[in-house]
Design a protein around this motif. Sequence first.
Motif, PDB file in Angstrom:
ATOM      1  N   GLU A 137       0.851  -1.193   0.000  1.00  0.00           N
ATOM      2  CA  GLU A 137       0.000   0.000   0.000  1.00  0.00           C
ATOM      3  C   GLU A 137       0.885   1.241   0.000  1.00  0.00           C
ATOM      4  O   GLU A 137       1.962   1.260   0.598  1.00  0.00           O
ATOM      5  CB  GLU A 137      -0.901  -0.004   1.243  1.00  0.00           C
ATOM      6  N   SER A 138       0.425   2.298  -0.659  1.00  0.00           N
ATOM      7  CA  SER A 138       1.172   3.550  -0.634  1.00  0.00           C
ATOM      8  C   SER A 138       1.128   4.163   0.762  1.00  0.00           C
ATOM      9  O   SER A 138       0.249   3.834   1.568  1.00  0.00           O
ATOM     10  CB  SER A 138       0.583   4.529  -1.655  1.00  0.00           C
ATOM     11  N   TYR A 139       2.057   5.048   1.039  1.00  0.00           N
ATOM     12  CA  TYR A 139       2.068   5.718   2.337  1.00  0.00           C
ATOM     13  C   TYR A 139       2.792   7.059   2.215  1.00  0.00           C
ATOM     14  O   TYR A 139       3.590   7.283   1.304  1.00  0.00           O
ATOM     15  CB  TYR A 139       2.734   4.846   3.411  1.00  0.00           C
ATOM     16  N   ASP A 140       2.503   7.936   3.163  1.00  0.00           N
ATOM     17  CA  ASP A 140       3.121   9.254   3.250  1.00  0.00           C
ATOM     18  C   ASP A 140       4.065   9.234   4.446  1.00  0.00           C
ATOM     19  O   ASP A 140       3.609   9.166   5.595  1.00  0.00           O
ATOM     20  CB  ASP A 140       2.030  10.308   3.430  1.00  0.00           C
ATOM     21  N   PRO A 141       5.386   9.292   4.235  1.00  0.00           N
ATOM     22  CA  PRO A 141       6.325   9.200   5.357  1.00  0.00           C
ATOM     23  C   PRO A 141       6.097  10.264   6.426  1.00  0.00           C
ATOM     24  O   PRO A 141       6.248   9.980   7.624  1.00  0.00           O
ATOM     25  CB  PRO A 141       7.694   9.365   4.689  1.00  0.00           C
ATOM     26  N   ALA A 142       5.729  11.477   6.015  1.00  0.00           N
ATOM     27  CA  ALA A 142       5.504  12.537   6.993  1.00  0.00           C
ATOM     28  C   ALA A 142       4.298  12.229   7.872  1.00  0.00           C
ATOM     29  O   ALA A 142       4.311  12.475   9.088  1.00  0.00           O
ATOM     30  CB  ALA A 142       5.311  13.873   6.283  1.00  0.00           C
ATOM     31  N   GLU A 143       3.239  11.676   7.289  1.00  0.00           N
ATOM     32  CA  GLU A 143       2.062  11.314   8.059  1.00  0.00           C
ATOM     33  C   GLU A 143       2.360  10.134   8.992  1.00  0.00           C
ATOM     34  O   GLU A 143       1.864  10.079  10.113  1.00  0.00           O
ATOM     35  CB  GLU A 143       0.896  10.981   7.130  1.00  0.00           C
ATOM     36  N   LEU A 144       3.178   9.196   8.519  1.00  0.00           N
ATOM     37  CA  LEU A 144       3.578   8.097   9.396  1.00  0.00           C
ATOM     38  C   LEU A 144       4.314   8.633  10.616  1.00  0.00           C
ATOM     39  O   LEU A 144       4.057   8.220  11.750  1.00  0.00           O
ATOM     40  CB  LEU A 144       4.485   7.119   8.648  1.00  0.00           C
ATOM     41  N   ALA A 145       5.232   9.557  10.392  1.00  0.00           N
ATOM     42  CA  ALA A 145       5.991  10.132  11.504  1.00  0.00           C
ATOM     43  C   ALA A 145       5.075  10.856  12.486  1.00  0.00           C
ATOM     44  O   ALA A 145       5.371  10.923  13.684  1.00  0.00           O
ATOM     45  CB  ALA A 145       7.057  11.084  10.972  1.00  0.00           C
ATOM     46  N   GLY A 183      15.842   2.010  -2.062  1.00  0.00           N
ATOM     47  CA  GLY A 183      16.732   3.114  -1.707  1.00  0.00           C
ATOM     48  C   GLY A 183      16.007   4.422  -1.414  1.00  0.00           C
ATOM     49  O   GLY A 183      16.176   5.009  -0.331  1.00  0.00           O
ATOM     50  N   PRO A 184      15.190   4.906  -2.348  1.00  0.00           N
ATOM     51  CA  PRO A 184      14.462   6.156  -2.092  1.00  0.00           C
ATOM     52  C   PRO A 184      13.532   6.068  -0.893  1.00  0.00           C
ATOM     53  O   PRO A 184      13.398   7.043  -0.137  1.00  0.00           O
ATOM     54  CB  PRO A 184      13.676   6.365  -3.395  1.00  0.00           C
ATOM     55  N   ARG A 185      12.887   4.920  -0.687  1.00  0.00           N
ATOM     56  CA  ARG A 185      11.961   4.789   0.442  1.00  0.00           C
ATOM     57  C   ARG A 185      12.710   4.827   1.777  1.00  0.00           C
ATOM     58  O   ARG A 185      12.217   5.385   2.760  1.00  0.00           O
ATOM     59  CB  ARG A 185      11.151   3.500   0.320  1.00  0.00           C
ATOM     60  N   LEU A 186      13.887   4.238   1.821  1.00  0.00           N
ATOM     61  CA  LEU A 186      14.687   4.308   3.040  1.00  0.00           C
ATOM     62  C   LEU A 186      15.071   5.750   3.347  1.00  0.00           C
ATOM     63  O   LEU A 186      14.976   6.212   4.492  1.00  0.00           O
ATOM     64  CB  LEU A 186      15.947   3.453   2.900  1.00  0.00           C
ATOM     65  N   ASN A 187      15.500   6.472   2.318  1.00  0.00           N
ATOM     66  CA  ASN A 187      15.894   7.870   2.519  1.00  0.00           C
ATOM     67  C   ASN A 187      14.735   8.710   3.039  1.00  0.00           C
ATOM     68  O   ASN A 187      14.912   9.541   3.945  1.00  0.00           O
ATOM     69  CB  ASN A 187      16.413   8.453   1.205  1.00  0.00           C
ATOM     70  N   GLN A 192      12.374  11.581   7.923  1.00  0.00           N
ATOM     71  CA  GLN A 192      11.274  11.847   8.853  1.00  0.00           C
ATOM     72  C   GLN A 192      11.580  11.360  10.262  1.00  0.00           C
ATOM     73  O   GLN A 192      10.687  11.340  11.117  1.00  0.00           O
ATOM     74  CB  GLN A 192       9.989  11.189   8.334  1.00  0.00           C
ATOM     75  N   GLY A 193      12.810  10.983  10.510  1.00  0.00           N
ATOM     76  CA  GLY A 193      13.208  10.623  11.860  1.00  0.00           C
ATOM     77  C   GLY A 193      13.112   9.149  12.197  1.00  0.00           C
ATOM     78  O   GLY A 193      13.314   8.766  13.352  1.00  0.00           O
ATOM     79  N   PHE A 194      12.821   8.304  11.225  1.00  0.00           N
ATOM     80  CA  PHE A 194      12.774   6.862  11.479  1.00  0.00           C
ATOM     81  C   PHE A 194      14.186   6.274  11.444  1.00  0.00           C
ATOM     82  O   PHE A 194      15.044   6.733  10.679  1.00  0.00           O
ATOM     83  CB  PHE A 194      11.911   6.145  10.443  1.00  0.00           C
ATOM     84  N   THR A 195      14.388   5.242  12.239  1.00  0.00           N
ATOM     85  CA  THR A 195      15.622   4.466  12.209  1.00  0.00           C
ATOM     86  C   THR A 195      15.331   3.129  11.539  1.00  0.00           C
ATOM     87  O   THR A 195      14.399   2.423  11.934  1.00  0.00           O
ATOM     88  CB  THR A 195      16.155   4.215  13.632  1.00  0.00           C
ATOM     89  N   LEU A 255      11.473  -5.069   1.626  1.00  0.00           N
ATOM     90  CA  LEU A 255      11.022  -5.076   3.014  1.00  0.00           C
ATOM     91  C   LEU A 255      11.701  -3.946   3.783  1.00  0.00           C
ATOM     92  O   LEU A 255      12.901  -3.709   3.609  1.00  0.00           O
ATOM     93  CB  LEU A 255      11.391  -6.416   3.663  1.00  0.00           C
ATOM     94  N   ILE A 256      10.924  -3.259   4.622  1.00  0.00           N
ATOM     95  CA  ILE A 256      11.486  -2.243   5.510  1.00  0.00           C
ATOM     96  C   ILE A 256      10.907  -2.433   6.911  1.00  0.00           C
ATOM     97  O   ILE A 256       9.681  -2.557   7.078  1.00  0.00           O
ATOM     98  CB  ILE A 256      11.158  -0.813   5.037  1.00  0.00           C
ATOM     99  N   VAL A 257      11.783  -2.479   7.889  1.00  0.00           N
ATOM    100  CA  VAL A 257      11.398  -2.476   9.296  1.00  0.00           C
ATOM    101  C   VAL A 257      12.026  -1.232   9.906  1.00  0.00           C
ATOM    102  O   VAL A 257      13.255  -1.059   9.835  1.00  0.00           O
ATOM    103  CB  VAL A 257      11.903  -3.739  10.027  1.00  0.00           C
ATOM    104  N   ALA A 258      11.190  -0.347  10.453  1.00  0.00           N
ATOM    105  CA  ALA A 258      11.694   0.933  10.942  1.00  0.00           C
ATOM    106  C   ALA A 258      11.101   1.259  12.304  1.00  0.00           C
ATOM    107  O   ALA A 258      10.000   0.827  12.644  1.00  0.00           O
ATOM    108  CB  ALA A 258      11.371   2.049   9.951  1.00  0.00           C
ATOM    109  N   GLU A 259      11.847   2.036  13.061  1.00  0.00           N
ATOM    110  CA  GLU A 259      11.378   2.516  14.372  1.00  0.00           C
ATOM    111  C   GLU A 259      11.483   4.035  14.404  1.00  0.00           C
ATOM    112  O   GLU A 259      12.376   4.625  13.801  1.00  0.00           O
ATOM    113  CB  GLU A 259      12.225   1.912  15.507  1.00  0.00           C
ATOM    114  N   ARG A 260      10.566   4.638  15.130  1.00  0.00           N
ATOM    115  CA  ARG A 260      10.578   6.091  15.248  1.00  0.00           C
ATOM    116  C   ARG A 260      11.312   6.493  16.523  1.00  0.00           C
ATOM    117  O   ARG A 260      11.106   5.888  17.566  1.00  0.00           O
ATOM    118  CB  ARG A 260       9.158   6.633  15.271  1.00  0.00           C
TER     119      ARG A 260
END
Length: 260
Positions: A137-145, A183-187, A192-195, A255-260
């Motif tokens: 699904e698409s997502y907005d990184p800023a909204e996730l943060a 690559g772009p999605r990780l950046n 947005q402050g995710f690790t 796959l991406i696993v991230a923490e804020r």
Amino acid sequence: MAESAEDRYARWSWIHETAVMTGWNFAALGSRLRADDPPWDFELTCAKAMARSAACLDMGTGGGERLRDLVRRVSAVGGFLGRESILHASEGWKPNLDVATSALAEYGIEVREYDSEIGDPMPWPDDFFDLVMNRHESYDPAELARVVKPDGGFLTQQVDGTEASEFRLWFGGRPETPQNRLGPRLNELEEQGFTITDADAWTGTMEFADVEAVIEYLAYSPWDVPGFTVADNLVALDRLAARRSPIEVTQKRFLIVAER
């Protein structure tokens, strides 16, 4: 009596025009579609994360079938969704809203309409979720943060925007989201402050038994070849139909696993 070209084209057009996705699966294709699986188990990763999270969101829940199965699977990994657990779901495709609402009603899960590509804010307050899960699904990184709590998590499995390049080779057109790559999605998430705690990319194969299965699949996944019609691709379809071997296209996932 052999099928005439006109009858064959009419049958192909009927297949494409009448194929309707219900929920989010390709079960209607049955054994006519065989797809490799990535080396990771995204559902297990989600179930384990749910077992230690109170407020969870499943983005792009489809017909709710995936979230329903995840709730059942949590107990299998030693977790327990008690009364303190709050589960939410979002879906951006209107035909699936009623399907998902019905499927998830017994779990008390409200399904809210949300499509990140429209640009609206997510319909939840700041720092609301311990966990956001997103499969294709698409997502907005800023909204996730904004909606993920500090120390909360984001899990996503995505379809690489350059997947199934064979379709474009045969039928023309461009993919809708060529920028959807690891690559772009990780950046974007890091900005947005995710690790990022885990990330991986994978290439595999989808195998279609015949050209009819390809036509039906493209009806279910119009973003693979935007604007595809049988009438505009008769020569290419005839060439595929003449093949004796199954029809293969390239799968790509990350796959991406991230923490804020």
